[in-house]
Design an enzyme around this catalytic site. Sequence first.
Site, PDB file in Angstrom:
ATOM      1  CG  ASP A 223     -51.689  52.858   2.767  1.00 41.23           C
ATOM      2  OD1 ASP A 223     -50.993  53.493   1.956  1.00 41.23           O
ATOM      3  OD2 ASP A 223     -51.241  52.417   3.839  1.00 41.23           O
ATOM      4  CB  SER A 244     -47.494  55.772   3.732  1.00 44.01           C
ATOM      5  OG  SER A 244     -47.925  54.607   3.072  1.00 44.01           O
ATOM      6  CD  GLN A 294     -49.232  56.061   0.339  1.00 42.33           C
ATOM      7  OE1 GLN A 294     -48.405  55.172   0.222  1.00 42.33           O
ATOM      8  NE2 GLN A 294     -50.435  55.858   0.865  1.00 42.33           N
TER       9      GLN A 294
END
Length: 309
Positions: A223, A244, A294
């Site tokens: 991430d 996110s 993502q």
Amino acid sequence: MSPPLDSGSVEEPSGDLRSVLVTSVLNLEPLDEDLYRGRHYWVPTTQRLFGGQIVGQALVAAAKSVSEDVHVHSLHCYFVRAGDPKVPVLYQVERCRTGASFSVRSVKAVQHGKAIFICQASFQQTQPSPIQHQFSMPSVSPPEELLSCEELIDKYLRDPKLQEKYRIGLNRIAAQDVPIEIRLVDPPSLGQQAKQMFWVRARGYIGEGDMKMHCCVAAYISDYAFLGTAMLPHHHHQVRFMASLDHSMWFHAPFRADHWMLYECESPWAGGSRGLVHGRLWRRDGVLAVSCAQEGVIRVKQQKLESKL
């Protein structure tokens, strides 16, 4: 399952140099059966909890509810609310199914009595397959030939023409105690495509150990700087808010998260105040270890229209 050493293996350290990701960040406190408490090691300048930490800790909680002879092969999760860095996170695990080949676990991360994150993780017994293929790893400079983030930031800060707003931002980044190492293959430039590649690994030593722990560390790593790929072609816009929304990972082959891996990131689309990013983590010997995807919300400051008069 212990991952084999790849061609990018490094010498084992002397003394206690264990990665803080294992000893602190991903070390959950058991409270009851399938209930754990996680604390925070690093908080970004946004003062919201780092999404990779939540994903990694949730996967640790899920992995504690399965047998040692299965390994994680995928996870799919949603970020529901912003995390509060002032209080711990509770992780509640639900054992949805334990099958002969596949097992599924659901994890809910809770703060102040409300879910901030939900995750589904799937585990698989090792199974041989005659059907195998993968993309080819990009040909790039090895990490030993590239500047570290600290060296790169120092290089930029030495530039007398650097704008003050960038200087402030770089000093903030330099002051952060991030538990991962990153080396950019190509430092960002104006007009860059929505693609970037960097070498990444956990700081410190993890060892071969349990493959599930390496997957949890990779979830943390995945991430970091991921969603920012979608903003690379849009340097003329100032980001007002970026976070996110969801995150998915698929684990393909054994790896060590404390060895250098190439993180290949690209954003095929952005629109509707959202950006989509795909990622691939490659071992140094060319094996595709992990795939990621993502989508996140990206809001920028509206630019004032110049008067034609």
